[in-house]
Every structure is written in structure tokens, then in C-alpha cells.
Enzyme design. Structure first.
Site, PDB file in Angstrom:
ATOM      1  N   ASP A  14      40.506  26.672 -56.452  1.00  0.00           N
ATOM      2  CA  ASP A  14      41.687  26.918 -55.607  1.00  0.00           C
ATOM      3  C   ASP A  14      41.390  26.394 -54.214  1.00  0.00           C
ATOM      4  OD1 ASP A  14      44.277  27.983 -54.833  1.00  0.00           O
ATOM      5  OD2 ASP A  14      43.201  29.552 -53.757  1.00  0.00           O
ATOM      6  N   SER A  15      42.461  26.232 -53.431  1.00  0.00           N
ATOM      7  CA  SER A  15      42.291  25.796 -52.048  1.00  0.00           C
ATOM      8  C   SER A  15      41.574  26.860 -51.203  1.00  0.00           C
ATOM      9  CB  SER A  15      43.658  25.507 -51.431  1.00  0.00           C
ATOM     10  OG  SER A  15      44.427  26.694 -51.417  1.00  0.00           O
ATOM     11  N   TYR A  46      46.537  24.113 -48.340  1.00  0.00           N
ATOM     12  CA  TYR A  46      46.967  22.823 -48.871  1.00  0.00           C
ATOM     13  C   TYR A  46      48.493  22.669 -48.759  1.00  0.00           C
ATOM     14  CZ  TYR A  46      42.557  21.658 -51.402  1.00  0.00           C
ATOM     15  OH  TYR A  46      41.266  21.319 -51.757  1.00  0.00           O
ATOM     16  N   GLY A  47      49.178  23.813 -48.809  1.00  0.00           N
ATOM     17  CA  GLY A  47      50.641  23.803 -48.942  1.00  0.00           C
ATOM     18  C   GLY A  47      51.398  22.901 -47.979  1.00  0.00           C
ATOM     19  N   CYS A  77      45.544  26.864 -58.717  1.00  0.00           N
ATOM     20  CA  CYS A  77      46.234  26.544 -57.473  1.00  0.00           C
ATOM     21  C   CYS A  77      47.500  25.773 -57.851  1.00  0.00           C
ATOM     22  CB  CYS A  77      45.321  25.677 -56.607  1.00  0.00           C
ATOM     23  SG  CYS A  77      46.059  25.136 -55.068  1.00  0.00           S
ATOM     24  N   ASN A  78      48.644  26.373 -57.591  1.00  0.00           N
ATOM     25  CA  ASN A  78      49.916  25.713 -57.932  1.00  0.00           C
ATOM     26  C   ASN A  78      50.069  24.408 -57.166  1.00  0.00           C
ATOM     27  OD1 ASN A  78      51.998  27.948 -59.344  1.00  0.00           O
ATOM     28  ND2 ASN A  78      50.354  28.862 -58.158  1.00  0.00           N
ATOM     29  N   GLU A 154      44.899  34.618 -46.187  1.00  0.00           N
ATOM     30  CA  GLU A 154      43.604  34.083 -45.759  1.00  0.00           C
ATOM     31  C   GLU A 154      43.045  34.857 -44.562  1.00  0.00           C
ATOM     32  OE1 GLU A 154      41.695  31.321 -47.084  1.00  0.00           O
ATOM     33  OE2 GLU A 154      43.052  31.242 -48.804  1.00  0.00           O
ATOM     34  N   CYS A 186      52.295  30.793 -56.368  1.00  0.00           N
ATOM     35  CA  CYS A 186      51.116  30.474 -55.557  1.00  0.00           C
ATOM     36  C   CYS A 186      50.126  31.576 -55.874  1.00  0.00           C
ATOM     37  CB  CYS A 186      51.471  30.475 -54.070  1.00  0.00           C
ATOM     38  SG  CYS A 186      50.030  30.370 -52.987  1.00  0.00           S
ATOM     39  N   THR A 187      48.876  31.191 -56.118  1.00  0.00           N
ATOM     40  CA  THR A 187      47.915  32.193 -56.578  1.00  0.00           C
ATOM     41  C   THR A 187      47.478  33.158 -55.469  1.00  0.00           C
ATOM     42  OG1 THR A 187      46.172  30.533 -56.299  1.00  0.00           O
ATOM     43  CG2 THR A 187      47.060  30.852 -58.521  1.00  0.00           C
ATOM     44  N   HIS A 188      47.883  32.880 -54.239  1.00  0.00           N
ATOM     45  CA  HIS A 188      47.648  33.863 -53.180  1.00  0.00           C
ATOM     46  C   HIS A 188      48.638  35.034 -53.276  1.00  0.00           C
ATOM     47  CE1 HIS A 188      45.343  30.604 -51.344  1.00  0.00           C
ATOM     48  NE2 HIS A 188      44.980  31.402 -50.349  1.00  0.00           N
TER      49      HIS A 188
HETATM   50  N1  DGL Z   1      46.862  29.189 -53.777  1.00  0.00           N
HETATM   51  C1  DGL Z   1      47.504  27.924 -53.691  1.00  0.00           C
HETATM   52  C2  DGL Z   1      48.622  27.793 -54.707  1.00  0.00           C
HETATM   53  O1  DGL Z   1      48.595  28.418 -55.745  1.00  0.00           O
HETATM   54  C3  DGL Z   1      48.024  27.434 -52.381  1.00  0.00           C
HETATM   55  C4  DGL Z   1      47.477  27.790 -51.130  1.00  0.00           C
HETATM   56  C5  DGL Z   1      47.512  26.734 -50.038  1.00  0.00           C
HETATM   57  O2  DGL Z   1      48.552  26.443 -49.446  1.00  0.00           O
HETATM   58  O3  DGL Z   1      46.431  26.242 -49.801  1.00  0.00           O
HETATM   59  O4  DGL Z   1      49.523  27.030 -54.481  1.00  0.00           O
END
Ligand code: DGL
Length: 268
Positions: A14-15, A46-47, A77-78, A154, A186-188
Site C-alpha cells: 500500500d502507499s 498517492y491519491g 491500495c485502490n 496517516e 480506499c484501504t485507509h
Molecule cells: N490506501 C490507498 C487506496 O486504497 C490510497 C492512499 C493514498 O492516497 O495514498 O487507494
């Protein structure tokens, strides 16, 4: 007797911290499995990044996991999956499980009124990966980008007035569109499911891409005869591109005692 390949670890990427929701769900379902988790916290989020950049970073991280000798890659990570899944499938010769298709399938099967929402990062929305995953389904998909959710997680913030105000702003349009099922794309976001479910109400079913991805991982390993047998204490490695002390502190706070012995790796 399991094969030598079955003894290898599961590689999870994941990011940042979000993929830990997937890692924990995988450990719940598959307690005998070894895992190597890589969180690219030095470059998270990453988003908001352009898709080409997310693709480059994601492939760098997946290359690293492949070098560790994993039997399967889990793109937890989506955003990374939206940008790099096709390239990854071409590039690596291990099975790849990701988050989008399992969550989309679950939502389509769950929705009563065919009105499904997805909350996600900007890059996931731009890629239209959830629209593609649901193209053959009769559901109507409403997409809502939630750019501040990842920075909240985060920072370890999962409750409080500031988060609640932001969440109301993001989620009210979905309530107005009367979605009956909401994909946490999003996995967060499973770490914010208290706030999300409080605002959306009990009548809206939340689909966690983390839980669905863990079940897909189980199914893939079962199908391929790659499940590891019990009897040994499995090793679980957590690796970050950022500050390992911070990763371990926040990881333990968000995940209980699940994260320990965090190591650092440089990918640039
Ligand atoms: N957890 C990541 C996802 O599932 C994204 C987080 C990010 O923006 O880095 O998309």
C-alpha cells in the site's frame, strides 16, 4: 504435504498505513501465512498524484516485493491498483489479488436498490476503475472523492470534530442520492468506518475493500494449492520507505499490537 511455493510469504503493498487493514484481515483468515508488508509512506498520499506517477511508484514497490520471493502479490491500495494493475499482471509471474474487483462484486450483490456509492481518492476516481468493474452490472454508481481522509488516517486521527465536519461534507451528497450500499474504495477508509457509518446511517451497507480483498486472497491461494499449513510460527515483516519508528507507533496505535519490528527500505 504443501509445496515449496506454498511456504513463501504473501507480499502486500500500500502507499502507506491503509493496507494494514487488508493485512490484518488476511491474518485473521490465514493465521499460518507469512507476510511481507511494504508501505510507501515516504511518498504517501498517492491519491492526488498523476496516474503515471502512481503507476511508476506502485511498480517500484511491487518489484521490491517480488525480489523478496513472495508467492502472491496483494495490491492493497485502490489507487495503486487503478494505475498499475494491467502492467503488474504483464510484468510478474505470480498471482495478483487487488481490491477493486472484489469490492465491486460484493457491492453489486449487496445493493437492494441498485444505488451504490464509492468513496475514493482522486486518482481512483479519475481512472474510473470502479465504473469499469461494474460496467456489466445494473447498479448505478455514484463516486465521491474524499481527499482529506487519507491525511487524517496517516496522522492517526479517526475521531473528532474536524474529521466529522469534513466527512459530513463528503458524505451528504451520497445520502441525497440515496445510495443503499457504500464501497470504502480506499484501504485507509475502514479505519474511519465509525465516522462514515455514523453519518450514513444503519440502512446503508458499507463494503470494505479490505475485507473483500482478504477473502479473494484466501480463495486464490486455495484454488492454486498455495495455502501454507500450520505448525510453524509465521514471520510477519513490516517495511516502510518512511520513518520506521513512526510507522510502528502509528501502526500499533491503529492496529493494536499487530505491527512490530518495522524495517526501512529505500526505493529511489
Ligand atoms: N490506501 C490507498 C487506496 O486504497 C490510497 C492512499 C493514498 O492516497 O495514498 O487507494
Amino acid at each position: 504435504m504443501t509445496s515449496a511455493a506454498a511456504q513463501l510469504p504473501i507480499g502486500i503493498f500500500d502507499s502507506g498505513f491503509g493496507g494494514l487493514t487488508v493485512a490484518r484481515a488476511i491474518v485473521d483468515l490465514l493465521p499460518h501465512e507469512e507476510i511481507v508488508y511494504l508501505g510507501d509512506t515516504a511518498r504517501t498520499p498517492y491519491g492526488p498524484r498523476p496516474i503515471a506517477e502512481v503507476r511508476e511508484y506502485t511498480l517500484q514497490c511491487l518489484d521490491w516485493l517480488i525480489e523478496q520471493g513472495v508467492k502472491i502479490l496483494v495490491i492493497a491500495c485502490n489507487t495503486g491498483s487503478s494505475a498499475a494493475l494491467r502492467d503488474a499482471r504483464e510484468r510478474y509471474h505470480v498471482p495478483i489479488v487487488e481490491v477493486i474487483l472484489p469490492a465491486a462484486r460484493k457491492a453489486a450483490a449487496t445493493s437492494r436498490d441498485r444505488q451504490v456509492g464509492v468513496i475514493c481518492t482522486q486518482a481512483t476516481a479519475t481512472s474510473r476503475s470502479y465504473n469499469d468493474a461494474l460496467v456489466a452490472s445494473p447498479v448505478h454508481l455514484v463516486t465521491q472523492v474524499c481527499p482529506l481522509f487519507v491525511p487524517f488516517v496517516e496522522e492517526g486521527i479517526t475521531t473528532g470534530d474536524a474529521l466529522m465536519a469534513v466527512a459530513e461534507e463528503y458524505l451528504n451528497p451520497l445520502k441525497q442520492q440515496q445510495v443503499d450500499t457504500l464501497i470504502l474504495g480506499c484501504t485507509h477508509y475502514p479505519l474511519l468506518s465509525g465516522v462514515i457509518s455514523y453519518i450514513m446511517g444503519d440502512e446503508v451497507t458499507l463494503v470494505s475493500s479490505a475485507d473483500e480483498c482478504a477473502r479473494a486472497t484466501f480463495a486464490t491461494l486455495q484454488r492454486l494449492g498455495l495455502l501454507r499449513e500450520g505448525g510453524h510460527r509465521p514471520s510477519r515483516r513490516f517495511v516502510t520507505t518512511g520513518d520506521p519508528a513512526r510507522f510502528e507507533g502509528l501502526g500499533s496505535r491503529l492496529m493494536g499490537g499487530f505491527v512490530s519490528g518495522v524495517q526501512q527500505v529505500g526505493l529511489d
